[in-house]
Enzyme design. Structure first.
Site, PDB file in Angstrom:
ATOM      1  N   GLY A 140      31.358  -2.152  69.628  1.00 33.03           N
ATOM      2  CA  GLY A 140      30.228  -2.030  70.543  1.00 33.03           C
ATOM      3  C   GLY A 140      29.340  -3.246  70.411  1.00 33.03           C
ATOM      4  O   GLY A 140      29.213  -4.061  71.321  1.00 33.03           O
ATOM      5  N   PRO A 251      19.055  -9.819  79.217  1.00 30.86           N
ATOM      6  CA  PRO A 251      17.589  -9.730  79.106  1.00 30.86           C
ATOM      7  C   PRO A 251      16.980  -8.758  80.120  1.00 30.86           C
ATOM      8  O   PRO A 251      16.087  -7.980  79.780  1.00 30.86           O
ATOM      9  CB  PRO A 251      17.129 -11.178  79.364  1.00 30.86           C
ATOM     10  CG  PRO A 251      18.260 -12.000  78.862  1.00 30.86           C
ATOM     11  CD  PRO A 251      19.513 -11.226  79.214  1.00 30.86           C
ATOM     12  N   GLU A 253      18.494  -6.146  81.434  1.00 29.94           N
ATOM     13  CA  GLU A 253      18.860  -4.782  81.007  1.00 29.94           C
ATOM     14  C   GLU A 253      17.943  -4.333  79.871  1.00 29.94           C
ATOM     15  O   GLU A 253      17.485  -3.192  79.820  1.00 29.94           O
ATOM     16  CB  GLU A 253      20.325  -4.747  80.550  1.00 29.94           C
ATOM     17  CG  GLU A 253      20.722  -3.384  80.026  1.00 29.94           C
ATOM     18  CD  GLU A 253      22.209  -3.250  79.711  1.00 29.94           C
ATOM     19  OE1 GLU A 253      22.974  -4.180  80.028  1.00 29.94           O
ATOM     20  OE2 GLU A 253      22.596  -2.211  79.152  1.00 29.94           O
ATOM     21  N   HIS A 349       2.996  19.702  69.373  1.00 31.82           N
ATOM     22  CA  HIS A 349       3.359  20.911  70.124  1.00 31.82           C
ATOM     23  C   HIS A 349       3.735  22.066  69.184  1.00 31.82           C
ATOM     24  O   HIS A 349       4.037  23.170  69.662  1.00 31.82           O
ATOM     25  CB  HIS A 349       4.566  20.653  71.045  1.00 31.82           C
ATOM     26  CG  HIS A 349       4.217  20.054  72.378  1.00 31.82           C
ATOM     27  ND1 HIS A 349       3.816  18.747  72.536  1.00 31.82           N
ATOM     28  CD2 HIS A 349       4.240  20.579  73.630  1.00 31.82           C
ATOM     29  CE1 HIS A 349       3.615  18.504  73.828  1.00 31.82           C
ATOM     30  NE2 HIS A 349       3.855  19.597  74.510  1.00 31.82           N
ATOM     31  N   GLY A 351       5.910  24.587  67.055  1.00 30.58           N
ATOM     32  CA  GLY A 351       7.261  25.125  67.269  1.00 30.58           C
ATOM     33  C   GLY A 351       7.749  24.964  68.700  1.00 30.58           C
ATOM     34  O   GLY A 351       8.939  24.764  68.953  1.00 30.58           O
ATOM     35  N   GLY A 374      22.299  -0.681  75.031  1.00 34.34           N
ATOM     36  CA  GLY A 374      21.760  -1.964  75.505  1.00 34.34           C
ATOM     37  C   GLY A 374      21.735  -3.018  74.404  1.00 34.34           C
ATOM     38  O   GLY A 374      21.027  -4.021  74.496  1.00 34.34           O
TER      39      GLY A 374
END
Ligand SMILES: Cc1cc2nc3c(=O)[nH]c(=O)nc-3n(C[C@H](O)[C@H](O)[C@H](O)COP(=O)(O)OP(=O)(O)OC[C@H]3O[C@@H](n4cnc5c(N)ncnc54)[C@H](O)[C@@H]3O)c2cc1C
Length: 388
Positions: A140, A251, A253, A349, A351, A374
Site C-alpha cells: 500500500g 497533494p 487528494e 456524550h 454512554g 491517501g
C-alpha cells in the site's frame, strides 16, 4: 439544522457567487437525496446506483471539468464546498469526492483529447463511476512495489493482478489501475491505465470489505485476470509516467482529506455543543462544567486551526503552488486533530456516544481511516521530513 460552530471568515475563493450557488445546490441535493437514505445505505454497504445519475442530472458531478468536455468549468472552490457539505450535513459515506476531485482530474490533466471527450461527459452524467486502484494485498505505502502488470499485447495491454481496499470498488465501472508496464523497473516502470469494466473480460470484483466505519462506502477487492485493454487506455500516452502522475495529483487528494476532516470536526462540535446543553448531570447541563467547556474550547481551537490551514493550502493549490510536503502537513495534522476531536466529543456524550444511533458514534468510527488512506500519516511525515 447544521450551524457552523467556528468563526473563520470565508476566504475569497469561497465567497464567489458561483461557488455559493453551487454550495446551496449541493447541500439541498444531499439533504433531500442522501440524508434520508444514509442509514439504509450503511446497512447495504453501498449507496444506490441511482444517486450517481440523480447527481449527474442535478449538475453536481465533476464540477471543475472544463466546459469543452461538458463540465461546469469550475475550480477547487467548487470541489471544496462539495467536501465540506458532505461532512457537515452527514452524507460522508458516498464516494463521490473521489469521483469528482481525484478521478476526473487525472483524465482532465493527462488524457488525450479523445479520452477526455469519451470519458468526462459520462463521468459528469453519472454513467461512469470512478475509482483508483493503487493498493494491493502485498503493498500500500510502497507503491513502486505493485505487482499488477500491464504488458504490451498486440495493439493494447494485458492486465493481471489483484487490488484491495478500493473505494467505490463495488460499483465503479471506470477504474484507473496502477500497474507495471515494465516489471523490471521500480517507480519508472509504473503506468496508469483506464479500464472501463463493462467493456472488458477477465475483470472480477471480490467481496465488499467489512469495515469498522464508512459503512456506506463500497470498499472492495478487484481482480484482473488477462484483462485486455486497447493501447489508448494508457493515461498520458507514454509508459512509465504513472508514478509522476500520482505524485502530481496526490497533494489535491491529501488536501481533500483535510477538508473533509474540517467538515467532520465542525459537525462533531455542533452535535456535542447541542448535546451538552441539553444533557443534565448533578442538576445542571453538562456544558456548565468547566471540564466540558475546556474540552470543547480545545476542540474548537483545533478545528479553527485546521480550517485556516486548509484555506491557506487551497489558495496555494489554486495558484498551482501546493507542494507535496505542505499538502502532507494538512492531511497528517488535520486527520490527527479530527481523531482527537471525535474522541473528546464521544466522551462528552457519555454512554450514548458509543451508540451508533448517535451521529457522533459513526463520526468517530468514520474518522479513524483518515489517518490511514491517501497515504498513511507516517508516509506524510516522511514526505515532510525530506524538506528538512
Ligand atoms: C476505507 C479505505 C479506503 C481506501 N481507498 C483506497 C482506494 O480507493 N484506492 C487505493 O488504491 N487504496 C485505497 N485504500 C488503501 C490505503 O491507501 C492503504 O491502506 C494505505 O496507503 C496504507 O497501505 P497498507 O494498508 O498496505 O499499509 P502498509 O503500507 O502495510 O503500512 C502498515 C504500517 O506501516 C507503516 N509504514 C509503511 N511504510 C513505512 C515507512 N517507510 N516508514 C514508517 N512507517 C511505514 C504505515 O504507516 C502503517 O502504519 C483505502 C483504505 C481504506 C482503509
Amino acid at each position: 439544522m447544521f450551524q457552523d460552530p467556528l468563526n473563520v471568515p470565508r476566504p475569497a475563493f469561497l465567497e464567489r457567487e458561483d461557488v455559493r450557488m453551487f454550495e446551496d445546490t449541493v447541500r439541498a441535493f444531499m439533504a433531500k437525496e442522501c440524508v434520508p437514505n444514509a442509514e439504509r445505505w450503511e446497512e447495504q454497504g453501498m449507496v444506490d446506483r441511482e444517486i450517481w445519475t440523480k447527481a449527474g442530472k442535478a449538475g453536481i458531478l465533476c464540477p471543475s471539468v472544463p466546459e469543452e468536455y461538458g463540465g461546469a468549468g469550475g475550480d477547487w472552490g467548487h470541489e471544496y464546498v462539495f467536501h465540506t457539505a458532505g461532512a457537515e450535513i452527514g452524507a460522508a459515506g458516498w464516494g463521490v469526492g473521489l469521483h469528482n476531485s481525484i478521478i476526473a482530474p487525472y483524465v482532465t490533466h493527462y488524457g488525450s483529447e479523445d479520452q477526455k471527450k469519451s470519458v468526462l461527459p459520462r463521468m459528469i452524467s453519472g454513467e461512469l463511476i470512478g475509482a483508483i486502484a493503487m493498493s494491493e494485498p502485498g503493498t500500500g505505502s510502497d507503491l513502486q512495489s505493485v505487482k499488477t502488470t500491464a504488458i504490451k499485447d498486440g495493439n493494447g495491454y494485458r492486465i493481471n493482478g489483484q487490488k484491495t481496499f478500493i473505494t467505490n470498488g463495488g460499483s465503479a465501472n471506470f477504474i484507473i489501475v496502477v500497474a507495471k508496464t515494465d516489471p523490471s523497473k521500480g517507480f519508472d516502470g509504473v503506468s496508469l491505465l483506464m479500464v472501463e469494466t463493462d467493456k472488458v473480460e477477465g475483470f472480477r470484483r471480490g467481496r465488499l470489505l467489512d469495515k469498522v466505519g464508512m459503512k456506506a462506502q463500497d470498499t472492495a477487492e478487484l481482480f484482473f485476470e488477462d484483462v485486455w485493454v486497447p493501447a489508448d487506455a494508457l493515461l498520458g500516452q507514454e509508459e512509465g509516467q504513472g508514478f509522476i502522475q500520482l505524485m502530481q495529483q496526490l497533494p489535491q487528494e491529501r488536501l481533500q482529506i483535510a477538508v473533509q476532516g474540517v467538515g467532520a470536526m465542525k459537525r462533531a462540535l455542533h452535535e456535542t455543543i447541542n448535546y451538552t446543553k441539553e444533557r443534565e448531570a448533578f442538576g445542571r447541563p453538562i456544558l456548565k462544567f468547566q471540564n466540558t467547556q475546556f474540552k470543547l474550547a480545545e476542540c474548537k481551537t483545533k478545528a479553527t486551526l485546521a480550517e485556516v490551514f486548509t484555506h491557506h493550502c487551497s489558495e496555494r493549490l489554486m495558484k498551482g503552488e501546493l507542494d507535496a510536503a505542505t499538502a502532507s502537513m494538512a492531511k497528517y495534522w488535520v486527520s490527527e486533530a479530527q481523531n482527537e476531536v471525535m474522541d473528546e466529543c464521544v466522551q462528552l456524550h457519555g454512554g450514548y456516544g458509543y451508540m451508533r444511533e448517535y451521529p457522533i458514534a459513526k463520526m468517530w468510527t468514520d474518522s479513524r481511516v483518515q489517518r490511514i488512506y491517501g497515504g498513511t500519516n507516517e508516509i506524510m511525515k516522511l514526505l515532510i521530513a525530506r524538506t528538512l
